[in-house]
Design an enzyme around this catalytic site. Structure first.
Site, short mmCIF file in Angstrom:
data_model
loop_
_atom_site.label_atom_id
_atom_site.label_comp_id
_atom_site.label_asym_id
_atom_site.label_seq_id
_atom_site.Cartn_x
_atom_site.Cartn_y
_atom_site.Cartn_z
N CYS A 1 -8.53 6.84 -1.91
CA CYS A 1 -8.11 8.10 -2.53
C CYS A 1 -8.48 8.14 -4.00
CB CYS A 1 -6.62 8.32 -2.33
SG CYS A 1 -5.59 7.03 -3.06
N GLU B 1 1.55 11.75 -1.83
CA GLU B 1 0.36 11.18 -2.46
C GLU B 1 -0.80 11.55 -1.58
OE1 GLU B 1 -2.73 9.32 -3.09
OE2 GLU B 1 -1.75 7.49 -2.43
#
Length: 503
Positions: free
Chosen positions: A282, A248
């Site tokens: 993010c 990720e």
């Protein structure tokens, strides 16, 4: 999701090499932690391996019960954990509390739904294999290595830790060197309420070398959260032992605003999505593409909101400092590039960077090939560019090499646009909402990585599929040299009868 961390000061203690975790607001030392060697990492993994069999044999209900005990501890001690998160990251206390609350919800969901997602299920054997029973179940991999980030040091790694445990695995967690105390707290609290699970949730601390050692330690999978550049290094290390990896990575998420959007809602969402946690998210909003007919009105509303925000080091500040000092230069460089190449500063500008803080910056009309548009910023900046219509907004959003999350504000075409975005998750008429929903999988495409945490997909990420066929009775067995000659002929005729028809 994060950039490579600055190296903390290391020292040598009586028990070996150590490093300090620091409060990013003032640089004060919070605590010292050991730098685990490769041999020590392997020992922790071996201990987890021994515990994993006991944990898997508990079954879904036994694991759910014990994870529920841990969840109740997190509820009772939310403020304690949140205070530590606030100290190690510099984020406001309420933001840290929100992290813990989200973890409690996700941990409950994973424990409750693991059986339905992973348990044995019967499937159709097919017309030619009616003599067999076909089943599928998802078995735990064994030991999962988790490499966690610093920006959300509880919520993000627990998206792997909690789901891996619910799926029946042991875990060895290597937190970021910027937030080792949070990792230690999680491991200690787990051991406190589940003392019989000796070594099931292991912890190793250190810098990049410790993370590499975990990749080489024989774990069955690595779950990594961090920058795209670091993910490539982790993948290369894992390739040495064919250890699979869930990655990720970074994002450059876009928010799309159509002509019929609620502009007040869209502006509030854009500012929060870009500025919360000092932009160190993010899935934070870094780009906005707004239809030209409403662009000026939208930009005015964004500017009014952003201009009132100020960072600080107090518990109730809107947002805190830039946790990683090296990120300051990246943020400043992108602002400078945008302005030098013709973009305009609507709020803030070059003077907004005042380490360790960065004031809100809103930029408009920035060239699409500027680093402020193409590269992850990880700071409280927002680029707002105009487009002719929603279709062009989708096209520009998809031009990025990243593909993590996104958002669309529109009354009529929101879901339509969401389906066209090249990314893993989209919020329609909201931002980042998908991350708070345990049932929805979380992950990206392209330079944002691969694999999923959260939801049923997240549970299955930490398992291997076991397919089993069971012959129900002796007749019609074609898998033997002793089969009667008529059996294959009969099956051939049957296949023709069944499958010649195009339906």
């Amino acid at each position: 999701m994060t950039s490579t961390a600055a190296r903390p000061e290391a020292s040598t203690g009586s028990s070996g090499q150590t490093f300090d975790s620091l409060d990013p607001r003032d640089g004060s030392v919070i605590a010292s932690h050991p730098v685990h060697t490769a041999d020590e990492v392997r020992a922790v993994v071996d201990r987890a391996r021994r515990a994993s069999t006991w944990w898997a044999d508990l079954g879904f209900d036994g694991r759910r019960e014990r994870l529920g005990t841990w969840r109740r501890l997190l509820i009772d001690r939310t403020d304690e954990l949140a205070a530590l998160v606030s100290r190690e990251t510099g984020k406001p206390l309420d933001d840290a509390r929100l992290e813990v609350v989200l973890v409690i919800d996700h941990l409950h969901w994973a424990g409750k739904h693991a059986k339905a997602a992973l348990g044995r299920k019967r499937f159709e054997a097919g017309a030619l294999m009616v003599n067999h029973r076909a089943t599928i179940e998802y078995r735990p991999l064994g030991v999962i290595g988790v490499l966690g980030p610093w920006n959300y040091p509880v919520f993000t790694p627990m998206g792997s830790i909690g789901y891996a445990l619910a799926a029946g695995n042991a875990v060895v967690f290597k937190p970021s060197e910027l937030t080792p105390g949070v990792g230690q707290w999680l491991a200690d609290s787990f051991a406190e309420v589940i003392p019989e699970a000796d070594g099931l949730f292991g912890l190793v601390t250190g810098e990049g070398e410790t993370g590499a050692a975990l990749c080489r330690s024989g774990v069955d999978k690595i779950a990594f959260t961090g920058s795209t550049a670091t993910a490539k290094k982790v993948m290369a290390t894992c390739a040495e032992t064919l250890t699979p990896i869930l990655a990720e990575c970074g994002g450059k998420d876009a928010l799309l605003v159509d002509h019929d959007a609620d502009l007040d809602d869209a502006a509030a969402a854009a500012v929060w999505g870009a500025m919360s946690n000092a932009g160190q998210t993010c899935i934070g909003i870094e780009r906005v593409y707004v239809v030209d007919s409403v662009a000026e009105a939208f930009l005015d509303k964004v500017a009014q909101r952003a201009a009132t925000i100020r960072p600080g080091g107090e518990a109730r500040s809107i947002y805190g400092p830039i946790t990683m000092p090296s990120q300051i230069g990246i943020i400043a460089g992108q602002i400078d590039d945008a302005l030098t190449r013709g973009g305009r500063a609507v709020v803030g500008g070059r003077d907004s960077v005042r380490a360790p803080y960065v004031d809100p910056v809103v930029l408009a009309d920035v060239p699409e090939d500027s680093s402020a548009v193409t590269d992850e910023t990880f700071g409280p900046t927002l680029v707002v560019n105009r487009v002719r219509d929603l279709d062009e907004a989708v096209e520009r959003a998809n031009a990025s090499r990243y593909g993590l999350g996104g958002a669309v504000f529109a009354k009529k075409r929101g879901y339509e646009a969401a389906r066209k975005l090249r990314c893993g998750m989209v919020s329609v008429n909201g931002v980042i909402a998908f991350a708070a929903m345990p049932s929805l999988p979380f992950g990206g495409v392209g330079d944002s990585g691969f694999g999923r945490i959260h939801g049923r997909d997240g549970l299955r990420e930490f398992t291997r599929v076991l397919a089993v066929s069971e012959r129900r009775f002796k007749s019609l067995n074609v898998m033997t040299f002793e089969r009667p000659s008529w059996v294959v002929k009969a099956l051939s005729m049957l296949a023709g009868l069944i499958y010649r028809r195009n339906r």
